[in-house]
Every structure is written in structure tokens, then in C-alpha cells.
Design an enzyme around this catalytic site. Structure first.
Site, PDB file in Angstrom:
ATOM      1  CE1 TYR A 292      -0.315   8.145  -6.750  1.00 21.22           C
ATOM      2  CE2 TYR A 292      -2.276   8.502  -8.254  1.00 21.22           C
ATOM      3  CZ  TYR A 292      -1.531   7.921  -6.836  1.00 21.22           C
ATOM      4  OH  TYR A 292      -2.178   7.408  -5.798  1.00 21.22           O
TER       5      TYR A 292
ATOM      6  CB  SER B 131       3.995   5.071 -10.483  1.00 23.00           C
ATOM      7  OG  SER B 131       2.840   5.702  -9.735  1.00 23.00           O
ATOM      8  CE  LYS B 132      -0.260   4.481  -6.257  1.00 23.06           C
ATOM      9  NZ  LYS B 132      -0.063   3.494  -5.483  1.00 23.06           N
TER      10      LYS B 132
ATOM     11  CB  SER C 116      -4.310   5.185  -8.020  1.00 19.32           C
ATOM     12  OG  SER C 116      -5.346   6.218  -8.320  1.00 19.32           O
TER      13      SER C 116
ATOM     14  CG  ASN D  34      -1.626   1.368   1.801  1.00 17.20           C
ATOM     15  OD1 ASN D  34      -2.458   1.849   0.776  1.00 17.20           O
ATOM     16  ND2 ASN D  34      -0.912   1.890   2.676  1.00 17.20           N
TER      17      ASN D  34
HETATM   18  N1  NAD Z   1      -5.501   9.204  -0.971  1.00 18.54           N
HETATM   19  C1  NAD Z   1      -6.026   8.719  -2.202  1.00 18.54           C
HETATM   20  O1  NAD Z   1      -6.845   9.691  -2.571  1.00 18.54           O
HETATM   21  C2  NAD Z   1      -5.647   7.677  -2.964  1.00 18.54           C
HETATM   22  C3  NAD Z   1      -6.409   7.511  -4.296  1.00 18.54           C
HETATM   23  C4  NAD Z   1      -6.023   6.354  -4.788  1.00 18.54           C
HETATM   24  C5  NAD Z   1      -4.648   5.431  -4.531  1.00 18.54           C
HETATM   25  N2  NAD Z   1      -4.095   5.864  -3.163  1.00 18.54           N
HETATM   26  C6  NAD Z   1      -3.023   5.131  -3.063  1.00 18.54           C
HETATM   27  O2  NAD Z   1      -2.933   4.440  -1.742  1.00 18.54           O
HETATM   28  C7  NAD Z   1      -2.124   4.235  -1.061  1.00 18.54           C
HETATM   29  C8  NAD Z   1      -2.014   4.909   0.420  1.00 18.54           C
HETATM   30  O3  NAD Z   1      -2.525   6.370   0.337  1.00 18.54           O
HETATM   31  P1  NAD Z   1      -3.163   7.177   1.596  1.00 18.54           P
HETATM   32  O4  NAD Z   1      -3.728   8.307   1.111  1.00 18.54           O
HETATM   33  O5  NAD Z   1      -3.643   6.150   2.642  1.00 18.54           O
HETATM   34  O6  NAD Z   1      -1.450   7.673   1.873  1.00 18.54           O
HETATM   35  P2  NAD Z   1      -0.775   8.253   3.325  1.00 18.54           P
HETATM   36  O7  NAD Z   1       0.102   9.556   3.003  1.00 18.54           O
HETATM   37  O8  NAD Z   1      -1.789   8.570   4.378  1.00 18.54           O
HETATM   38  O9  NAD Z   1       0.153   7.023   3.785  1.00 18.54           O
HETATM   39  C9  NAD Z   1       1.024   6.530   2.897  1.00 18.54           C
HETATM   40  C10 NAD Z   1       2.103   5.675   3.812  1.00 18.54           C
HETATM   41  O10 NAD Z   1       3.124   5.236   3.106  1.00 18.54           O
HETATM   42  C11 NAD Z   1       4.292   5.018   3.758  1.00 18.54           C
HETATM   43  N3  NAD Z   1       5.406   5.649   2.831  1.00 18.54           N
HETATM   44  C12 NAD Z   1       5.504   6.345   2.069  1.00 18.54           C
HETATM   45  N4  NAD Z   1       6.866   6.490   1.601  1.00 18.54           N
HETATM   46  C13 NAD Z   1       7.551   5.472   2.172  1.00 18.54           C
HETATM   47  C14 NAD Z   1       8.774   4.779   2.385  1.00 18.54           C
HETATM   48  N5  NAD Z   1       9.769   5.355   1.355  1.00 18.54           N
HETATM   49  N6  NAD Z   1       9.036   3.830   2.957  1.00 18.54           N
HETATM   50  C15 NAD Z   1       8.193   3.267   3.736  1.00 18.54           C
HETATM   51  N7  NAD Z   1       7.032   3.629   3.711  1.00 18.54           N
HETATM   52  C16 NAD Z   1       6.403   4.754   2.993  1.00 18.54           C
HETATM   53  C17 NAD Z   1       3.915   6.129   4.918  1.00 18.54           C
HETATM   54  O11 NAD Z   1       5.030   6.057   6.052  1.00 18.54           O
HETATM   55  C18 NAD Z   1       2.485   6.026   5.009  1.00 18.54           C
HETATM   56  O12 NAD Z   1       2.297   5.341   5.980  1.00 18.54           O
HETATM   57  C19 NAD Z   1      -1.091   4.961  -1.886  1.00 18.54           C
HETATM   58  O13 NAD Z   1      -0.405   3.799  -2.483  1.00 18.54           O
HETATM   59  C20 NAD Z   1      -1.679   5.799  -2.680  1.00 18.54           C
HETATM   60  O14 NAD Z   1      -0.990   6.413  -4.088  1.00 18.54           O
HETATM   61  C21 NAD Z   1      -4.360   7.103  -2.273  1.00 18.54           C
END
Ligand code: NAD
Length: 269
Positions: A167, A170-171, A154, A103
Site C-alpha cells: 500500500y 502504491s501511494k 496517502s 480516488n
Molecule cells: N480511509 C483511509 O483512512 C484512507 C487514508 C488515506 C488514503 N485513503 C485513500 O482514499 C481512497 C478512498 O478510500 P476510502 O476509505 O474512501 O475507501 P472505500 O473502500 O470507502 O471506497 C473505495 C472506493 O473504490 C472503489 N473501487 C475499489 N476497487 C475498485 C475497482 N477495481 N474498480 C472500480 N472501483 C473500485 C469502490 O467501489 C469504492 O467506491 C483510496 O484510494 C484510499 O487508499 C484512504
């Protein structure tokens, strides 16, 4: 959606990026299902605090779990040895691994015309290369348990989204990794699926990308027009779909799926 057999064998789920947002909600969802948890986040103070908070919330969500059922670790997944260490420590503690939820990820605003290649490399590294490596490293453990992987892609991996070129790429790579890995690993009994969330109201990822609160609020407002259901999703809605795909009881014949959880974004004009 209790998975009775899963509760009996006390399965183990490893979740990257569990200090906030979707990863934290996913940890809590698996905790309610009785899984033992291995949770990982970036080694910066905010995420270390967030990870401790996630652990507390997991314990509250399922009073049958004890502190010993939850391993937390911090590091940087873009450092290869941290990926190895995280998986090895998980196996050392729990002696099995059933589910990987890949994730952890970052958002970055970029257009092709002004793309900074360092930024492109950074986003591809954590959002794609790390996910490939984690998928690869868990294979021997999941082959033992006939376990499965849920990658977090995503809606931006399924269709173009403005101003998010790196982004989106990557997704899209994570979605294709999921299909290829599902095909390759089926013979070992390992299922590989992905969720493709639309805009999820979890402010942290946008803040980390250097986007202002005003930008975030504007985006959530725009969602009313771009997502047919007229709202952003919640981390809990994504977490439930991840747990569904991971469940042998509910999704045993599903592999190679890239499941949109996007309020209809994928089918909107
Ligand atoms: N929030 C959205 O709208 C959304 C939409 C589609 C997809 N996503 C995807 O869902 C996933 C989580 O998103 P979120 O909104 O919960 O993000 P968030 O920023 O709340 O959490 C991201 C997490 O990734 C960890 N992380 C980031 N870089 C890291 C690294 N180098 N090493 C270890 N851990 C690392 C952080 O510690 C954190 O726990 C992501 O992959 C994001 O692309 C999010």
C-alpha cells in the site's frame, strides 16, 4: 467555498470510487458547488447500492441539481476497457470534462518478509496502474477546458507505515505520478495535485481488506498517539481539500502538490 465562475459554466467532475468514504463525500462536496457529476464504483452489490445512495445525497445537498446532472456507472477499473468506457460515456453525456478525482483504491496489510506477490500486483494495479491510466486518458479533455486532476494518495505514500508495504509503495507512486504529470502537463494548462490523507474514519476500506472491526477500532484508538491532533480525520475533511485543489478560484497557482490532510501525522516523530 463557492466557485462563482464554476457555477456559471456548469463544470463536470469525474470521481472514481464514489460509493462510500472519501469518494462519496467528495461527490457531495462538488454537488454543493454546482458541478455536474460522473460517479463510478466497483460492480458489486454493496457498491452499486452505495453509489445510488451517493447520488441521492448529492441531489439532497444541492436541490438545483437534477437526476440528469449525475451519471453513475459501475464496473472494474482494473479492466482497461472500463476506464475508457467511463471517460467516453462521461464526455458523451456532458460534452466536457473539467476535473478528474482519481480516488478508487484498496488497502492491504503486508510485510516484505511474507509478501504475497499476487497481493502486491493487485494493490499496485488498482492503486497505481489504474491511476496512471486514468490520468493519461483524461488529458485531451482537460486540455480543452484547462481542467485539473486531483489524485488520492496517502500519508502512507509520504512516510513508512508499519505492515502496509504494498500500500505504501502504491501511494508513493501516486505522489510521484502527481509531481511528474504536473510538470509535463503544465504547458497544456492542466494542473495535477494530490491529497495525502492520514487515517480517515471510513470503515469500509478496512473491512474490504479483510481487517476485523476490532483491528479498525484499535487503529482509530492508536491514532490518538500517532496523529498530533489526536483523532482520525473525516471523509468530509478530505473532500473539502480535494475541492479546494480543484478550484480555479482558490488554487489556480498550485500544481504538483502532495497535500497532507493528516492531523499532523507527517510531522510527528
Ligand atoms: N480511509 C483511509 O483512512 C484512507 C487514508 C488515506 C488514503 N485513503 C485513500 O482514499 C481512497 C478512498 O478510500 P476510502 O476509505 O474512501 O475507501 P472505500 O473502500 O470507502 O471506497 C473505495 C472506493 O473504490 C472503489 N473501487 C475499489 N476497487 C475498485 C475497482 N477495481 N474498480 C472500480 N472501483 C473500485 C469502490 O467501489 C469504492 O467506491 C483510496 O484510494 C484510499 O487508499 C484512504
Amino acid at each position: 467555498m463557492a466557485d462563482s465562475s464554476e457555477n456559471v459554466v456548469r463544470k463536470v467532475v469525474l470521481i472514481t470510487g464514489s460509493s462510500s468514504g472519501i469518494g462519496a463525500a467528495t461527490a457531495i462536496q462538488f454537488a454543493t458547488l454546482g458541478y455536474r457529476l460522473s460517479l463510478f464504483a466497483l460492480n458489486v452489490p454493496m457498491d452499486e447500492d452505495g453509489l445510488a445512495d451517493t447520488k441521492d445525497r448529492c441531489l439532497k445537498a444541492n436541490p438545483k441539481l437534477t437526476s440528469d446532472d449525475i451519471l453513475t456507472m459501475t464496473g472494474d477499473l482494473t479492466i482497461e476497457k472500463d476506464c475508457h468506457l467511463f471517460i467516453e460515456k462521461t464526455f458523451e453525456k456532458f460534452k466536457r470534462l473539467d476535473v478528474l478525482v482519481a480516488n478508487a483504491g484498496v488497502v492491504s496489510a503486508s510485510r516484505l518478509e511474507n509478501m504475497k506477490m499476487e497481493d502486491f500486483d493487485r494493490v499496485m494495479n488498482i492503486n497505481c496502474r489504474v491511476v496512471v491510466l486514468m490520468n493519461k486518458l483524461v488529458i485531451p479533455y482537460l486540455a480543452e477546458t484547462k481542467g485539473n486532476i486531483v489524485n488520492v494518495s496517502s500519508v502512507a505514500g509520504l512516510r513508512a507505515c508499519n505492515d502496509m508495504m504494498a500500500y505504501c509503495m502504491s501511494k508513493a507512486a501516486v505522489a510521484q505520478l502527481t509531481r511528474c504529470a504536473a510538470s509535463e502537463l503544465a504547458s497544456k494548462g492542466i494542473r495535477v495535485n494530490a491529497v495525502c490523507p492520514g487515517v480517515i474514519d471510513s470503515t469500509r476500506i478496512f473491512h474490504n481488506a479483510g481487517l476485523s472491526t476490532e483491528f479498525h477500532d484499535l487503529m482509530i484508538e492508536r491514532v490518538k498517539a500517532t496523529h498530533p491532533l489526536g483523532r482520525a480525520g473525516t471523509p468530509e475533511e478530505v473532500a473539502k481539500s480535494i475541492a479546494f485543489l480543484a478550484s480555479e478560484e482558490h488554487a489556480s497557482f498550485m500544481t504538483g502538490v502532495t497535500l497532507p490532510i493528516d492531523g499532523g501525522r507527517c510531522v510527528s516523530s
